[in-house]
Every structure is written in C-alpha cells, then in structure tokens.
Write an enzyme that holds these catalytic residues in place. Structure first.
Site, PDB file in Angstrom:
ATOM      1  N   LYS A   1     -33.535 -28.905  45.163  1.00  0.00           N
ATOM      2  CA  LYS A   1     -33.168 -30.323  45.045  1.00  0.00           C
ATOM      3  C   LYS A   1     -31.667 -30.444  45.306  1.00  0.00           C
ATOM      4  O   LYS A   1     -30.855 -30.136  44.449  1.00  0.00           O
ATOM      5  CB  LYS A   1     -33.496 -30.805  43.631  1.00  0.00           C
ATOM      6  CG  LYS A   1     -33.879 -32.265  43.499  1.00  0.00           C
ATOM      7  CD  LYS A   1     -32.814 -33.273  43.873  1.00  0.00           C
ATOM      8  CE  LYS A   1     -31.901 -33.610  42.717  1.00  0.00           C
ATOM      9  NZ  LYS A   1     -30.743 -34.415  43.174  1.00  0.00           N
TER      10      LYS A   1
ATOM     11  N   GLY B   1     -24.117 -27.463  38.247  1.00  0.00           N
ATOM     12  CA  GLY B   1     -23.709 -28.856  38.114  1.00  0.00           C
ATOM     13  C   GLY B   1     -22.915 -29.044  36.842  1.00  0.00           C
ATOM     14  O   GLY B   1     -22.301 -28.100  36.335  1.00  0.00           O
ATOM     15  N   SER B   2     -22.967 -30.248  36.304  1.00  0.00           N
ATOM     16  CA  SER B   2     -22.127 -30.563  35.152  1.00  0.00           C
ATOM     17  C   SER B   2     -22.665 -29.915  33.877  1.00  0.00           C
ATOM     18  O   SER B   2     -23.870 -29.678  33.733  1.00  0.00           O
ATOM     19  CB  SER B   2     -22.059 -32.074  34.965  1.00  0.00           C
ATOM     20  OG  SER B   2     -23.354 -32.571  34.722  1.00  0.00           O
ATOM     21  N   THR B   3     -21.776 -29.655  32.937  1.00  0.00           N
ATOM     22  CA  THR B   3     -22.159 -29.075  31.656  1.00  0.00           C
ATOM     23  C   THR B   3     -23.116 -30.007  30.907  1.00  0.00           C
ATOM     24  O   THR B   3     -24.080 -29.562  30.289  1.00  0.00           O
ATOM     25  CB  THR B   3     -20.893 -28.789  30.825  1.00  0.00           C
ATOM     26  OG1 THR B   3     -20.147 -27.779  31.520  1.00  0.00           O
ATOM     27  CG2 THR B   3     -21.219 -28.281  29.439  1.00  0.00           C
ATOM     28  N   GLU B   4     -22.863 -31.309  31.025  1.00  0.00           N
ATOM     29  CA  GLU B   4     -23.706 -32.304  30.345  1.00  0.00           C
ATOM     30  C   GLU B   4     -25.166 -32.190  30.805  1.00  0.00           C
ATOM     31  O   GLU B   4     -26.094 -32.095  29.991  1.00  0.00           O
ATOM     32  CB  GLU B   4     -23.132 -33.665  30.703  1.00  0.00           C
ATOM     33  CG  GLU B   4     -23.669 -34.816  29.967  1.00  0.00           C
ATOM     34  CD  GLU B   4     -23.220 -36.110  30.668  1.00  0.00           C
ATOM     35  OE1 GLU B   4     -22.191 -36.092  31.372  1.00  0.00           O
ATOM     36  OE2 GLU B   4     -23.936 -37.103  30.512  1.00  0.00           O
TER      37      GLU B   4
ATOM     38  N   GLY C   1     -26.470 -29.659  32.424  1.00  0.00           N
ATOM     39  CA  GLY C   1     -26.913 -28.300  32.106  1.00  0.00           C
ATOM     40  C   GLY C   1     -27.494 -28.226  30.691  1.00  0.00           C
ATOM     41  O   GLY C   1     -28.514 -27.579  30.456  1.00  0.00           O
TER      42      GLY C   1
ATOM     43  N   GLU D   1     -24.946 -22.642  36.064  1.00  0.00           N
ATOM     44  CA  GLU D   1     -23.543 -22.496  36.467  1.00  0.00           C
ATOM     45  C   GLU D   1     -22.929 -23.868  36.316  1.00  0.00           C
ATOM     46  O   GLU D   1     -23.257 -24.796  37.056  1.00  0.00           O
ATOM     47  CB  GLU D   1     -23.458 -21.981  37.907  1.00  0.00           C
ATOM     48  CG  GLU D   1     -22.141 -21.292  38.209  1.00  0.00           C
ATOM     49  CD  GLU D   1     -21.177 -22.176  38.961  1.00  0.00           C
ATOM     50  OE1 GLU D   1     -20.402 -22.883  38.273  1.00  0.00           O
ATOM     51  OE2 GLU D   1     -21.196 -22.178  40.197  1.00  0.00           O
TER      52      GLU D   1
ATOM     53  N   CYS E   1     -15.832 -26.118  40.783  1.00  0.00           N
ATOM     54  CA  CYS E   1     -15.866 -25.915  39.330  1.00  0.00           C
ATOM     55  C   CYS E   1     -14.854 -24.843  38.933  1.00  0.00           C
ATOM     56  O   CYS E   1     -14.420 -24.791  37.792  1.00  0.00           O
ATOM     57  CB  CYS E   1     -17.249 -25.564  38.837  1.00  0.00           C
ATOM     58  SG  CYS E   1     -18.443 -25.254  40.099  1.00  0.00           S
TER      59      CYS E   1
ATOM     60  N   GLU F   1     -12.780 -31.649  32.538  1.00  0.00           N
ATOM     61  CA  GLU F   1     -12.846 -31.304  33.955  1.00  0.00           C
ATOM     62  C   GLU F   1     -12.641 -32.586  34.773  1.00  0.00           C
ATOM     63  O   GLU F   1     -13.378 -33.548  34.610  1.00  0.00           O
ATOM     64  CB  GLU F   1     -14.222 -30.708  34.247  1.00  0.00           C
ATOM     65  CG  GLU F   1     -14.298 -30.065  35.587  1.00  0.00           C
ATOM     66  CD  GLU F   1     -15.663 -29.419  35.853  1.00  0.00           C
ATOM     67  OE1 GLU F   1     -16.673 -29.911  35.337  1.00  0.00           O
ATOM     68  OE2 GLU F   1     -15.696 -28.440  36.602  1.00  0.00           O
TER      69      GLU F   1
HETATM   70  P1  ADP Z   1     -21.903 -33.657  39.049  1.00  0.00           P
HETATM   71  O1  ADP Z   1     -21.311 -34.219  37.797  1.00  0.00           O
HETATM   72  O2  ADP Z   1     -21.202 -32.495  39.595  1.00  0.00           O
HETATM   73  O3  ADP Z   1     -22.331 -34.683  40.048  1.00  0.00           O
HETATM   74  P2  ADP Z   1     -24.537 -33.398  38.020  1.00  0.00           P
HETATM   75  O4  ADP Z   1     -24.790 -32.378  36.978  1.00  0.00           O
HETATM   76  O5  ADP Z   1     -24.605 -34.824  37.654  1.00  0.00           O
HETATM   77  O6  ADP Z   1     -23.191 -32.940  38.656  1.00  0.00           O
HETATM   78  O7  ADP Z   1     -25.499 -33.181  39.254  1.00  0.00           O
HETATM   79  C1  ADP Z   1     -25.802 -31.936  39.803  1.00  0.00           C
HETATM   80  C2  ADP Z   1     -27.224 -31.949  40.301  1.00  0.00           C
HETATM   81  O8  ADP Z   1     -28.097 -32.165  39.196  1.00  0.00           O
HETATM   82  C3  ADP Z   1     -27.538 -33.052  41.299  1.00  0.00           C
HETATM   83  O9  ADP Z   1     -28.454 -32.546  42.250  1.00  0.00           O
HETATM   84  C4  ADP Z   1     -28.190 -34.118  40.425  1.00  0.00           C
HETATM   85  O10 ADP Z   1     -29.070 -34.953  41.134  1.00  0.00           O
HETATM   86  C5  ADP Z   1     -28.969 -33.256  39.449  1.00  0.00           C
HETATM   87  N1  ADP Z   1     -29.249 -33.899  38.154  1.00  0.00           N
HETATM   88  C6  ADP Z   1     -28.571 -34.921  37.547  1.00  0.00           C
HETATM   89  N2  ADP Z   1     -29.130 -35.209  36.350  1.00  0.00           N
HETATM   90  C7  ADP Z   1     -30.172 -34.353  36.189  1.00  0.00           C
HETATM   91  C8  ADP Z   1     -31.126 -34.119  35.150  1.00  0.00           C
HETATM   92  N3  ADP Z   1     -31.124 -34.839  34.024  1.00  0.00           N
HETATM   93  N4  ADP Z   1     -32.027 -33.133  35.320  1.00  0.00           N
HETATM   94  C9  ADP Z   1     -32.025 -32.371  36.435  1.00  0.00           C
HETATM   95  N5  ADP Z   1     -31.166 -32.545  37.441  1.00  0.00           N
HETATM   96  C10 ADP Z   1     -30.236 -33.508  37.345  1.00  0.00           C
END
Ligand code: ADP
Length: 496
Positions: A202, A254-257, A259, A276, A310, A407
């Site tokens: 994805k 992606g983001s810690t939140e 994750g 990561e 990151c 960040e």
């Molecule tokens: P950033 O803050 O770097 O944009 P995100 O963590 O929001 O990073 O997004 C990273 C990836 O995770 C993207 O492909 C996003 O569509 C996907 N994503 C965002 N929210 C969720 C979720 N709740 N569950 C799974 N994947 C998600």
C-alpha cells in the site's frame, strides 16, 4: 497558493541576500521520458484492474499543484481480492519455487529498473517534489541496489542462519510513506520476495505513481501473477489491509502515531510485525571536527531532502566553542542553496510533499519562535505556486523546546549547544526516538564512544545519510523495531 517570502537578517545583522551567487541557466530534465496515465488502476493478480469501489482520487504535483492523474481507491473488497491473489500465488507458485528461480526474477526486476531509471527518477520528482538530483542519484540507484542485493540472498538462505532452516512467512501486507516512495517499496518487496513470501503493498496516498510503474516492471519481468499486488488509497485503505485476517506479516514505515495504532490492531493475532517510525536525529559537531565537511554533511542530512527523511539530522548539537562559527558558515551555505523546480538538475531543495505537511512545518516553526528560538531563513525566492518552505535554522533552542522534541519533517534545523562529550550524549538521548545520529570529530575514539552511548539504530561518523543495501537500518524506542537491509532484513521475512 501565496507563499511567505521570509528574507531574514543574518545573526550579525548583515544581509544574507544572494549577492555573489551565480545564477545558473535552467537545466530541467525532460518530462517526456515518462508517460503519465490519466488514470491508474489497482495492480492485482498481475493485472491492472479497476477498483470495485468505483472511486478514484486526484494525484497532485506538489511543485505546481497541477493534477497529474487520478488513482484508484481500494476498499475492503479490493483489499480482499489482493490478499487472496497473494495467498494463491504463495501456495501455488512462489512459496514452493527454489531460491535459484526466485533470484532470477529479482535480478530481472533489478535490471529492468536500472534500464528505466530515468523514467522512474522523473516520475518520482514529479510526484513527490524531491529534486531530480536526489531521485536520480539516490532513490532510484538504491532501489535497484536493493533488488540486486536480495536477489543474491535468495538461493543462499540456507546458509544465512547458522544451520537453522528458514521458511517464508506467507503473505505480507506492506505499508509505506511518501518520503522515499520507490525506495521504500524496494526495501519492503525485495527481501520479502527473496525469502519466498508474497506481498500486498500500500503506497502513500500522495506518492503512488512510481509504485504503479513498478507494477509495469513486474509484468515486464513476467513475475508470476499475485506475487506482488499494489493497492492504492489512504489511511483507511492501510487500516483495512492491517486488519485483513489472511495475512502473516505486516511491515510498516511511517509516523509513530500510526505505528502505534497498527501495533494495537495486530496484537493478539498471528501476524508478525516490523515498524520503522519517526526520528529526531542528533547531528553532533565536536570542536575538533573538520567544520567545512561537517557543514556539507549537515546540509546533506536535512536540506537536500527537504527534511523529508525520518533519519534527517534535524537537531544540530554543536560544541559551544565552535557554535558561532558553525552557525555563521551554515547561514552562508543556506543562502546559496537553490530552492525550486524539482526537475531542474541544479535544484538543491524541492517542494514540500503536500499542503498538510507544509502547514505542519509552518505551525511547528511558529511554535519554536514563540518558545524563544531565533529564526534564520535566507532571502530566497520561492515559486508562487506549489508547496514550498525555505531552508531554516532555529538557534538558541534547548531540549525543552517543542522543535527539539517533535519530528518536523521539513527543511528546519534546530541548533543546541553542549560543552562536554557527556553533555552531548545526554542531549542526543533526550528524545523519545532513536533512529539515527551523526558525529563529527577527528578523534576516532571520541566517535566510537559517542556511537556506543547514543541510543540510535544508525550512527554515521564524519558523514551522514549514507545507505547501502548490505547495512541494516531501523530504530530504538518510539522509532520502532525490526531491521531492514542487510542480513538482518532477511530475519523479518522468515520463520526459523
Ligand atoms: P506520514 O505522517 O509520514 O504521512 P503516516 O503514518 O500518516 O505517515 O502514513 C504512512 C502510510 O501509512 C501511508 O501509506 C498511509 O496511507 C498509511 N496509513 C495512515 N493511517 C493508517 C492506519 N491507521 N493504518 C494503516 N495505514 C495507515
């Protein structure tokens, strides 16, 4: 969108305008090398197929706000089709294929990617806003190198784990961010396939185009249908993928939140997980460092990638005795960076990936100033359309400041000072993250001691942001767990 023109005075009040800067003639890379489709479908079971949802979302060039294309939005039924295709491919072809045969496909993918490198680089810059110099010299060659590297492992897995026999996990759901769209896809797909797993990938909602082009490469390489499936969409699509019961593994960058949400969703299931996540890297300069080289390292670590990594060296820790000198030199260097058209080969800093990301950077810098940091931005002209932010230095920052903890993910460097090596380690470790760090000193013992004491997955000594597929990458603390790259990266995709 009107962008703030933020010409500021240098620290000593002198003008840091672009006097004396050679203006280069424009040198844009041609867009003609890549054919952007008006619409991108989902890549499921080896074919591009319309989404059952019937929905599409626009894909925008962040440097111009021009709509490049529209992209399929995968819903639950589409995810289910992709997972079923991956399961079928795992059970009927890929999971039983010899390592030697899997290697042939991976080598073929690497070679095709290499042949089409220019196309990928241009598409990446158009879709993400990063300068062509970065996509051409870093993203694409590293993605190629990852496929070559893991192709080499595919038939040697039996020797990788000291007599223990590795078996593939099955089907992996892989979710990636927008900062290195193609490279993150390669980091995820190459080791998974080398170990005999199949994949549903994805990509991020703002940067799906190079992943879709990768789908074409898989077709060209005649990769068996279903071995890699690519579903596009937003966070809901990602969440639906994570929740699908028929997956054996989730890999997320992606983001810690997000994750943390994924970790909760996966808890108590059979799914294995690697995360990561974010970082707030400390870039430490001791007084004995080669200052001019360090300045280049800092610029490379945070500005050349718009701070969209990151592992960006976003906290600069300078020994007090050289702090003024370092900041002065940095300001001079910043005034000479070229911000603008990502496709121009002379561009140093490209566009911010999306409007929400730009707003986040603006908000955090405003908080930094409110909390007492001093702002420096060179007097650089920003394009009138698109999402832009000038290279920025915040000085007089302390560890309590928001900008030293959150960040920012933008071209913003927060400068802190220290007196002793102990204090440097203490400040570097004063963060909830632990992804990477950098140290500049001419004493080997000092860099080794720092590297041993700082809690970070990667520590660069007298360099920064250097990657190699043979070297593992990953974090401590809230930066996640599991390693990608190298021999360690195999462990995330096998059962022993
Ligand atoms: P950033 O803050 O770097 O944009 P995100 O963590 O929001 O990073 O997004 C990273 C990836 O995770 C993207 O492909 C996003 O569509 C996907 N994503 C965002 N929210 C969720 C979720 N709740 N569950 C799974 N994947 C998600």
């Amino acid at each position: 969108m009107a962008m703030p023109r933020t010409g500021k005075q240098g620290r000593n009040g002198q003008s840091m305008a672009r006097e004396g800067v050679w203006e280069y003639a424009p040198a844009p890379e041609s867009r003609d090398v890549v054919r952007i489709q008006s619409r991108y479908e989902l890549f499921i079971d080896g074919a591009f197929t319309p989404p059952r949802s019937g929905r599409y979302f626009p894909n925008v060039n962040p440097a111009t706000e021009e709509t490049l294309s529209e992209v399929a939005y995968a819903d639950a039924e589409d995810i289910d089709r992709a997972v079923q295709a991956a399961r079928r491919a795992y059970e009927t072809v890929w999971g039983n294929l010899s390592g030697k045969e899997r290697a042939k496909y991976l080598f073929r993918i690497a070679r095709i990617l290499q042949e089409r490198a220019r196309e990928f680089a241009v598409l990446e810059s158009l879709d993400s806003g990063k300068p062509i110099r970065e996509s051409r010299d870093v993203d694409v060659p590293l993605a190629v190198a990852h496929f070559f590297y893991y192709a080499g492992w595919a038939d040697k897995l039996g020797y990788a784990f000291h007599g223990r026999i590795p078996r593939p996990l099955g089907v992996a759901g892989q979710i990636i961010p927008w900062n290195f769209p193609l490279l993150m896809a390669a980091w995820k797909i190459a080791p998974a396939l080398a170990c005999g797993n199949t994949v549903v990938l994805k990509p991020a909602e703002t940067t799906p185009l190079t992943a879709m082009l990768l789908g074409e490469v898989f077709q060209q390489a005649e990769l068996p249908p279903g071995v890699v499936n690519i579903v596009t969409g937003d966070g809901h699509t990602g969440a639906m993928l994570v929740q699908h019961p028929n997956l054996d593994k989730i890999a997320f960058t992606g983001s810690t939140e997000v994750g943390k949400q994924i970790q909760k969703a996966v808890a108590g299931t059979r799914k294995r997980l690697t995360l990561e996540l974010g970082g707030k890297a400390a870039h430490v300069i001791f007084e004995d460092a080669a200052i001019d080289q360090a300045i280049e390292g800092i610029v490379n670590g945070i500005y050349f990638n718009q701070g969209h990594v990151c592992c960006a060296g976003s906290r600069l820790l300078v020994q007090e005795s050289v702090a003024d000198l370092v900041v002065r030199k940095l300001q001079r260097r910043l005034a000479r960076l070229r911000v603008g058209d990502p496709l121009d080969k002379n561009t140093d800093i490209g566009a911010i990936n999306s409007l929400p990301q730009l707003r986040k950077i603006e908000r955090l810098v405003a908080i930094g100033v409110q909390e007492g940091a001093m702002l420096y931005q060179p007097d650089c002209a920003l394009p009138s359309r698109g999402y832009w932010y000038p290279p920025t230095i915040l000085t007089q920052v302390s560890t309590a400041h928001t900008v030293a903890q959150e960040e920012i993910f933008g071209p913003v460097l927060s400068v802190l000072t220290f007196r002793t090596p102990d204090e440097a380690v203490q400040i570097a470790n004063n963060t909830r993250y632990g992804l990477s760090a950098g140290v500049w000193t001419n004493k080997g013992s000092r860099s080794l001691e720092f590297a041993a004491r700082v809690r970070a997955g990667v520590v660069w000594c007298n360099t920064y942001n250097k990657f190699d597929p043979a070297s593992p990458f990953g974090g401590y603390l809230e930066s996640g767990f599991g390693r990608e790259g190298g021999w360690h990266g195999l462990a995330a995709y096998v059962e022993l």
